[in-house]
Design a protein around this motif. Structure first.
Motif, mmCIF file in Angstrom:
data_model
loop_
_atom_site.group_PDB
_atom_site.id
_atom_site.type_symbol
_atom_site.label_atom_id
_atom_site.label_comp_id
_atom_site.label_asym_id
_atom_site.label_seq_id
_atom_site.Cartn_x
_atom_site.Cartn_y
_atom_site.Cartn_z
ATOM 1 N N ALA A 56 -8.567 -2.802 -6.564
ATOM 2 C CA ALA A 56 -9.071 -1.902 -5.516
ATOM 3 C C ALA A 56 -8.681 -2.427 -4.141
ATOM 4 O O ALA A 56 -8.210 -1.672 -3.286
ATOM 5 N N TYR A 57 -8.837 -3.725 -3.913
ATOM 6 C CA TYR A 57 -8.472 -4.325 -2.627
ATOM 7 C C TYR A 57 -6.970 -4.188 -2.363
ATOM 8 O O TYR A 57 -6.561 -3.868 -1.256
ATOM 9 N N ARG A 58 -6.140 -4.416 -3.392
ATOM 10 C CA ARG A 58 -4.679 -4.284 -3.213
ATOM 11 C C ARG A 58 -4.312 -2.866 -2.809
ATOM 12 O O ARG A 58 -3.476 -2.655 -1.930
ATOM 13 N N GLU A 59 -4.928 -1.890 -3.467
ATOM 14 C CA GLU A 59 -4.621 -0.494 -3.145
ATOM 15 C C GLU A 59 -5.107 -0.130 -1.747
ATOM 16 O O GLU A 59 -4.435 0.595 -1.023
ATOM 17 N N LEU A 60 -6.269 -0.636 -1.363
ATOM 18 C CA LEU A 60 -6.772 -0.396 -0.009
ATOM 19 C C LEU A 60 -5.854 -1.039 1.030
ATOM 20 O O LEU A 60 -5.620 -0.461 2.089
ATOM 21 N N GLU A 61 -5.339 -2.198 0.712
ATOM 22 C CA GLU A 61 -4.407 -2.857 1.637
ATOM 23 C C GLU A 61 -3.109 -2.058 1.747
ATOM 24 O O GLU A 61 -2.588 -1.863 2.848
ATOM 25 N N ALA A 62 -2.618 -1.565 0.623
ATOM 26 C CA ALA A 62 -1.397 -0.754 0.636
ATOM 27 C C ALA A 62 -1.595 0.531 1.440
ATOM 28 O O ALA A 62 -0.662 1.017 2.079
ATOM 29 N N MET A 63 -2.820 1.054 1.437
ATOM 30 C CA MET A 63 -3.139 2.270 2.192
ATOM 31 C C MET A 63 -3.386 1.977 3.668
ATOM 32 O O MET A 63 -3.493 2.891 4.471
ATOM 33 N N GLY A 64 -3.520 0.699 4.017
ATOM 34 C CA GLY A 64 -3.776 0.338 5.406
ATOM 35 C C GLY A 64 -5.249 0.371 5.785
ATOM 36 O O GLY A 64 -5.585 0.264 6.965
ATOM 37 N N VAL A 65 -6.134 0.496 4.807
ATOM 38 C CA VAL A 65 -7.568 0.545 5.091
ATOM 39 C C VAL A 65 -8.117 -0.857 5.333
ATOM 40 O O VAL A 65 -8.992 -1.050 6.170
ATOM 41 N N ILE A 66 -7.600 -1.834 4.591
ATOM 42 C CA ILE A 66 -8.031 -3.213 4.803
ATOM 43 C C ILE A 66 -6.822 -4.086 5.068
ATOM 44 O O ILE A 66 -5.679 -3.699 4.789
ATOM 45 N N ARG A 67 -7.092 -5.254 5.620
ATOM 46 C CA ARG A 67 -6.046 -6.259 5.782
ATOM 47 C C ARG A 67 -6.590 -7.555 5.204
ATOM 48 O O ARG A 67 -7.781 -7.853 5.328
ATOM 49 N N THR A 68 -5.732 -8.302 4.545
ATOM 50 C CA THR A 68 -6.135 -9.563 3.959
ATOM 51 C C THR A 68 -5.470 -10.682 4.746
ATOM 52 O O THR A 68 -4.278 -10.633 5.013
ATOM 53 N N GLU A 69 -6.281 -11.641 5.121
ATOM 54 C CA GLU A 69 -5.812 -12.762 5.934
ATOM 55 C C GLU A 69 -5.957 -14.067 5.169
ATOM 56 O O GLU A 69 -6.625 -15.003 5.612
ATOM 57 N N GLY A 70 -5.317 -14.118 3.998
ATOM 58 C CA GLY A 70 -5.331 -15.338 3.201
ATOM 59 C C GLY A 70 -6.740 -15.816 2.916
ATOM 60 O O GLY A 70 -7.606 -15.051 2.526
ATOM 61 N N ARG A 71 -6.980 -17.097 3.181
ATOM 62 C CA ARG A 71 -8.288 -17.700 2.897
ATOM 63 C C ARG A 71 -9.403 -17.173 3.787
ATOM 64 O O ARG A 71 -10.571 -17.323 3.467
ATOM 65 N N ARG A 72 -9.058 -16.542 4.898
ATOM 66 C CA ARG A 72 -10.087 -15.993 5.796
ATOM 67 C C ARG A 72 -10.793 -14.809 5.168
ATOM 68 O O ARG A 72 -11.934 -14.530 5.482
#
Length: 115
Positions: A56-72
């Motif tokens: 779910a997180y990967r798909e949200l990131e691909a959609m631009g809804v979330i961003r993942t900042e590594g360990r943060r």
């Protein structure tokens, strides 16, 4: 965030979670910059497999809804969905429906049932 996953729903758990987070971001319930729970923490809270939440997180990131900042961690990237975002979500839905053997009429009926 008090989300639940309906195990009897037609949509798989990762899709239910993806949709809830996207809707919460679009409505402002989850404002831009809001840190999301870790994949492991959310999986435990919802009683899901870690890979389900991660998808779910990967798909949200691909959609631009979330961003993942590594360990943060993962954060809400934007509270404003654009026409392109909606189109991308529609493409993802169509591909998901097709991969599950749904015809167009069945997919449209599913969309209408949740509208």
């Amino acid at each position: 965030m008090e989300w639940t996953i309906d195990s009897d729903a037609a949509a798989p758990p990762f899709e239910q979670l993806r949709q809830r987070i996207a809707e919460a971001a679009a409505s402002g319930e989850l404002p831009e910059g809001e840190r999301l729970p870790t994949v492991r923490a959310l999986a435990e809270t919802l009683g899901l497999a870690v890979n389900t939440v991660a998808r779910a997180y990967r798909e949200l990131e691909a959609m631009g809804v979330i961003r993942t900042e590594g360990r943060r961690g993962s954060f809400i990237a934007s509270t404003t969905l654009t026409h392109d975002d909606t189109r991308n979500a529609a493409i993802a839905f169509a591909k998901s429906a097709q991969s599950r053997g749904m015809g167009r009429a069945e997919a449209v009926a599913l969309l209408e049932s949740v509208w």
